[in-house]
Each structure stands twice: as C-alpha cells, then as structure tokens.
Write a protein that holds these residues in place. Structure first.
Motif, PDB file in Angstrom:
ATOM      1  N   THR A  24       0.790  -1.194  -0.250  1.00 52.56           N
ATOM      2  CA  THR A  24       0.173   0.080  -0.088  1.00 52.56           C
ATOM      3  C   THR A  24       0.897   1.109   0.087  1.00 52.56           C
ATOM      4  O   THR A  24       0.523   2.104  -0.786  1.00 52.56           O
ATOM      5  N   ARG A  25       1.801   1.257   0.846  1.00 50.67           N
ATOM      6  CA  ARG A  25       2.754   2.453   0.812  1.00 50.67           C
ATOM      7  C   ARG A  25       3.556   2.504  -0.326  1.00 50.67           C
ATOM      8  O   ARG A  25       3.538   3.596  -1.052  1.00 50.67           O
ATOM      9  N   LYS A  26       3.907   1.363  -1.079  1.00 50.06           N
ATOM     10  CA  LYS A  26       4.848   1.580  -2.444  1.00 50.06           C
ATOM     11  C   LYS A  26       3.488   2.252  -3.277  1.00 50.06           C
ATOM     12  O   LYS A  26       3.963   2.915  -4.353  1.00 50.06           O
ATOM     13  N   LEU A  27       2.430   1.515  -3.510  1.00 53.83           N
ATOM     14  CA  LEU A  27       1.410   2.167  -4.253  1.00 53.83           C
ATOM     15  C   LEU A  27       1.092   3.605  -4.024  1.00 53.83           C
ATOM     16  O   LEU A  27       1.116   4.422  -5.075  1.00 53.83           O
ATOM     17  N   LYS A  28       1.082   3.995  -2.730  1.00 54.61           N
ATOM     18  CA  LYS A  28       0.862   5.476  -2.593  1.00 54.61           C
ATOM     19  C   LYS A  28       1.905   6.272  -2.976  1.00 54.61           C
ATOM     20  O   LYS A  28       1.889   7.261  -3.532  1.00 54.61           O
ATOM     21  N   LEU A  29       3.149   5.629  -2.796  1.00 53.21           N
ATOM     22  CA  LEU A  29       4.513   6.607  -3.122  1.00 53.21           C
ATOM     23  C   LEU A  29       4.445   6.504  -4.859  1.00 53.21           C
ATOM     24  O   LEU A  29       4.686   7.847  -5.384  1.00 53.21           O
ATOM     25  N   SER A  30       4.024   5.466  -5.404  1.00 52.70           N
ATOM     26  CA  SER A  30       4.237   5.339  -6.879  1.00 52.70           C
ATOM     27  C   SER A  30       3.005   6.297  -7.462  1.00 52.70           C
ATOM     28  O   SER A  30       3.223   7.301  -8.387  1.00 52.70           O
ATOM     29  N   ILE A  35       1.674  11.557 -10.035  1.00 54.27           N
ATOM     30  CA  ILE A  35       0.879  12.711  -9.705  1.00 54.27           C
ATOM     31  C   ILE A  35       1.674  13.875  -9.956  1.00 54.27           C
ATOM     32  O   ILE A  35       1.493  14.909 -10.728  1.00 54.27           O
ATOM     33  N   GLU A  36       2.872  13.913  -9.354  1.00 60.08           N
ATOM     34  CA  GLU A  36       3.732  15.109  -9.211  1.00 60.08           C
ATOM     35  C   GLU A  36       4.417  15.326 -10.832  1.00 60.08           C
ATOM     36  O   GLU A  36       4.684  16.225 -11.274  1.00 60.08           O
ATOM     37  N   ASN A  38       2.777  14.691 -13.339  1.00 59.68           N
ATOM     38  CA  ASN A  38       1.775  15.123 -14.468  1.00 59.68           C
ATOM     39  C   ASN A  38       1.067  16.384 -14.016  1.00 59.68           C
ATOM     40  O   ASN A  38       0.327  16.938 -14.781  1.00 59.68           O
ATOM     41  N   VAL A  39       1.403  16.910 -12.796  1.00 57.79           N
ATOM     42  CA  VAL A  39       0.924  18.244 -12.563  1.00 57.79           C
ATOM     43  C   VAL A  39       1.158  19.327 -13.278  1.00 57.79           C
ATOM     44  O   VAL A  39       0.078  19.984 -13.646  1.00 57.79           O
ATOM     45  N   ASN A  40       2.389  19.558 -14.012  1.00 55.31           N
ATOM     46  CA  ASN A  40       2.770  20.587 -14.724  1.00 55.31           C
ATOM     47  C   ASN A  40       1.814  20.673 -16.020  1.00 55.31           C
ATOM     48  O   ASN A  40       1.348  21.558 -16.478  1.00 55.31           O
ATOM     49  N   TRP A  41       1.751  19.156 -16.632  1.00 54.57           N
ATOM     50  CA  TRP A  41       0.737  19.104 -17.827  1.00 54.57           C
ATOM     51  C   TRP A  41      -0.646  19.541 -17.483  1.00 54.57           C
ATOM     52  O   TRP A  41      -1.191  20.376 -18.278  1.00 54.57           O
ATOM     53  N   LEU A  42      -1.118  19.201 -16.109  1.00 59.90           N
ATOM     54  CA  LEU A  42      -2.604  19.470 -15.830  1.00 59.90           C
ATOM     55  C   LEU A  42      -2.627  20.980 -15.870  1.00 59.90           C
ATOM     56  O   LEU A  42      -3.584  21.660 -16.421  1.00 59.90           O
ATOM     57  N   GLU A  43      -1.702  21.686 -15.226  1.00 60.48           N
ATOM     58  CA  GLU A  43      -1.714  23.059 -15.088  1.00 60.48           C
ATOM     59  C   GLU A  43      -1.697  23.800 -16.277  1.00 60.48           C
ATOM     60  O   GLU A  43      -2.389  24.778 -16.533  1.00 60.48           O
ATOM     61  N   ASN A  44      -0.400  23.394 -17.133  1.00 61.10           N
ATOM     62  CA  ASN A  44      -0.599  23.918 -18.405  1.00 61.10           C
ATOM     63  C   ASN A  44      -1.975  23.769 -19.297  1.00 61.10           C
ATOM     64  O   ASN A  44      -2.298  24.942 -19.890  1.00 61.10           O
ATOM     65  N   ALA A  45      -2.352  22.526 -19.318  1.00 63.60           N
ATOM     66  CA  ALA A  45      -3.665  22.520 -20.172  1.00 63.60           C
ATOM     67  C   ALA A  45      -4.819  23.262 -19.625  1.00 63.60           C
ATOM     68  O   ALA A  45      -5.514  23.820 -20.273  1.00 63.60           O
TER      69      ALA A  45
END
Length: 165
Positions: A24-30, A35-36, A38-45
């Motif tokens: 679960t911890r690995k999944l959360k970290l992954s 997310i981190e 892809n956040v620039n892509w989301l912000e730019n779009a």
C-alpha cells in the motif's frame, strides 16, 4: 538475553512484516510520483483551456464579427452604390463617343489623338471595360459565395432599397 537483543532477533528471524501494508505504501508513493510528474501538464492544459474558454475565444469571435461588418459594408458600398457596377455601360457609352470622334477626325483629316488628350489610354480603358466588368462580377459572386453571410446581408440591403422605390 537482553530486551534489545530479543527485539533485534525478533525482527531478523520473525515473519516478514505485513506485506499488504508495504505494498500500500509503495502504491501510494508510486501514485504520488505519477501525480507530481503530471501536475505541470494539467496546470498548463488547464491554464490554456481556461484562457480560451473565458476570454480568448470571445475576443476572436468579436474580431471576426468586426471584420465581417467591415467587409459587409465595403461589399454593400461597391455592389449597391459603387461606380464599378456601371463599368459595362460606361465602357459602351465611351466606345460610341470615341467612334463619333474618330469619324469626325477622319472627316477633318486629323488623328483623333490630336483632338483629345489621352485618346489612346481612354480607348484602351473603354475596350477593356467589358472584360474588366465581367471579372468584377465574377469576383463579387465569389466573395458572396465564399463568405456565405454576405448573401444574406446583401439580400437585406436590396430589400431595403426596393422598399424605398
């Protein structure tokens, strides 16, 4: 055995830690890493889409409408009020007048250019008038057909003129 040794041996030789929790911890970290990244892509779009949705598309539509109005007025002025639409008639009239001038000049034994400044330029223009007028009309029809809105605009203008008659 001291307590510390018991704890160390217990950790080393006991059952593995709860793997469900570590997965679960690995999944959360992954997921957090994804997310981190892809956040620039989301912000730019989001930024671009918001700009166009809330501002730019309206500006473009306003500019298109202004341009359509400007073009519509020009086409209206030329098609309804312009002298270009009478070129065919003006050319025919001038050719008739030039023919009279040429006959009169021949009777006098002089060249028509001696009687009329710019005789050759006027004659060329009168001879080209029919062709130029045909191209003028063809291009006018092309503009009306291409623009689409002008046909409606011009039919309204013609209706206004017919009401005045």
């Amino acid at each position: 055995m001291t307590n510390t040794k018991k704890v160390v041996f217990a950790k080393l030789f006991s059952k593995p830690a709860n793997t469900k929790l570590s997965k679960t911890r690995k999944l959360k970290l992954s997921v957090v890493d994804e997310i981190e990244s892809n956040v620039n892509w989301l912000e730019n779009a989001h930024s671009e889409a918001s700009y166009y949705a809330n501002e730019r598309w309206d500006e473009i539509l306003d500019r298109i409408q202004e341009y359509r109005d400007e073009i519509g007025q020009e086409v209206d002025n030329v098609a309804i009020n312009g002298e270009g639409r009478s070129l065919d008639e003006a050319g025919s009239t001038m050719l008739e007048l030039l023919e009279k001038l040429e006959t009169g000049a021949e009777d006098l034994g002089v060249d028509p250019s001696e009687l009329l400044d710019n005789y050759m330029e006027i004659k060329e223009m009168a001879e080209e008038a029919e062709f130029v007028y045909e191209v003028f009309v063809e291009k006018y029809k092309e503009v009306v057909e291409f623009s689409g809105f002008l046909g409606t605009f011009l039919s309204k203008q013609k209706a206004k003129l017919n009401k005045k008659k």
